[in-house]
Design a protein around this motif. Structure first.
Motif, PDB file in Angstrom:
ATOM      1  N   ASP A  26      -3.908  11.617   0.928  1.00 21.75           N
ATOM      2  CA  ASP A  26      -4.746  10.418   0.967  1.00 21.75           C
ATOM      3  C   ASP A  26      -5.694  10.217   2.466  1.00 21.75           C
ATOM      4  OD1 ASP A  26      -3.353   9.430  -1.247  1.00 21.75           O
ATOM      5  OD2 ASP A  26      -2.212   8.097  -0.167  1.00 21.75           O
ATOM      6  N   ILE A  82       0.883  -1.202   0.097  1.00 24.71           N
ATOM      7  CA  ILE A  82      -0.122   0.053   0.163  1.00 24.71           C
ATOM      8  C   ILE A  82       0.809   1.340  -0.103  1.00 24.71           C
ATOM      9  CG2 ILE A  82      -1.642   1.355   1.159  1.00 24.71           C
ATOM     10  CD1 ILE A  82      -2.731  -1.463   2.537  1.00 24.71           C
ATOM     11  N   THR A  94     -11.020  -1.114  -0.223  1.00 21.97           N
ATOM     12  CA  THR A  94      -9.427  -0.989  -0.614  1.00 21.97           C
ATOM     13  C   THR A  94      -8.665  -2.229  -0.112  1.00 21.97           C
ATOM     14  OG1 THR A  94      -8.676   0.128   1.245  1.00 21.97           O
ATOM     15  CG2 THR A  94      -9.809   1.334  -0.243  1.00 21.97           C
ATOM     16  N   ASP A 126     -11.336   6.800   3.990  1.00 20.18           N
ATOM     17  CA  ASP A 126     -11.778   6.173   3.060  1.00 20.18           C
ATOM     18  C   ASP A 126     -10.821   4.787   2.437  1.00 20.18           C
ATOM     19  OD1 ASP A 126     -13.549   8.172   2.090  1.00 20.18           O
ATOM     20  OD2 ASP A 126     -12.127   9.181   0.945  1.00 20.18           O
ATOM     21  N   ALA A 127      -9.759   4.937   2.974  1.00 26.73           N
ATOM     22  CA  ALA A 127      -8.767   3.700   2.950  1.00 26.73           C
ATOM     23  C   ALA A 127      -9.284   2.750   3.733  1.00 26.73           C
ATOM     24  CB  ALA A 127      -7.131   4.178   3.273  1.00 26.73           C
TER      25      ALA A 127
END
Length: 258
Positions: A136, A130, A146, A140-141
């Motif tokens: 970033d 990753i 993901t 969300d990650a």
């Protein structure tokens, strides 16, 4: 929006009646009503007094000052990079991350966008394939579809715990919190809904270790969040430093021997 509209919105968000806010602020409910309807104009001192009672962040206090016709006392925009924060704060962040090595550490803004990270954090992410870059978004990650979720053994429980915590943080940020919009969008996913049903807020553990499986390696972490206290600067107020600490001897040995 006019000052009175901002004030009423914040009072409603904090679930306070006019009488409750007036009593806490030491003013009459009649005067508060006049402030909300625009029949009275607040002084700078009154804005500070009401902001303290309503626990309004520095960023939004600046908006209240502007709406009332005053020059904002505080920045109205949070930091988007470390270059924007005061040098002493940037130096403190660098010191914290450096001293935390060889364990991972990462710095977020008020929406959990990555500002910077130490080499241990980048190395841990790299082990999982990753790439992490400034800007970033961690939420969300971690909560989105993901690769990150695939390495967290107890992802469902930790995801539910994260949503509960972020919702509480977003409530503190206020009625127009961009963090609230983001977390509710992510929480609408079916697997997040299922996790929240399985791990309701009332069943949260005092400390929830994060268990990671990367190839043949298994790591266990507990994390802390550090913020800057007593700040009245919107550039600094939302900055958070997450520090990872080994929760077992194997994790400690791996990173101390790296």
């Amino acid at each position: 929006m006019e000052f009175g509209e901002h004030l009423k919105e914040w009072r409603s968000h904090r679930r306070m009646s006019q009488l409750e806010l007036a009593n806490e602020a030491g003013i009459s409910s009649r005067h508060l009503s006049f402030l909300e309807t625009g029949r009275s104009r607040p002084s700078e001192g009154m804005i500070l007094r009401l902001s303290a009672v309503l626990d309004i962040p520095a960023r939004d206090q600046g908006l209240l000052f502007s709406a009332a016709g005053f020059r904002p006392r505080f920045a109205t925009a949070p930091a988007k990079s470390l270059a924007a924060v005061p040098p002493a704060v940037a130096e403190a962040i660098g010191l914290i991350l450096g001293r935390h090595d060889p364990y991972p550490g990462v710095v977020f803004d008020h929406e959990y966008n990555v500002l910077t990270a130490n080499q241990a954090f980048l190395g841990l992410a790299g082990m999982a394939g990753i790439a992490v870059s400034p800007g970033d978004n961690f939420l969300d990650a971690y909560l989105g579809p993901t690769p990150l979720r695939s390495i967290v053994v107890n992802w469902a429980q930790s995801a539910a715990d994260l949503v509960h915590r972020i919702r509480a943080e977003a409530w503190l940020q206020g009625p127009r919190s961009p963090l609230l919009k983001r977390i509710e969008r992510l929480a609408a996913q079916e697997d997040i809904k299922a996790a929240l049903e399985t791990f309701p807020e009332g069943d949260r553990l005092p400390i929830l270790p994060i268990e990671m499986q990367i190839g043949a390696k298994r790591f266990n972490w507990i994390t802390t969040l550090t913020s800057f206290g007593s700040t009245q600067d919107a550039l600094v107020q939302g900055v958070l430093i997450e520090s990872f600490f080994p929760a077992d001897a194997e994790t400690r040995a791996h990173f101390e021997g790296a």
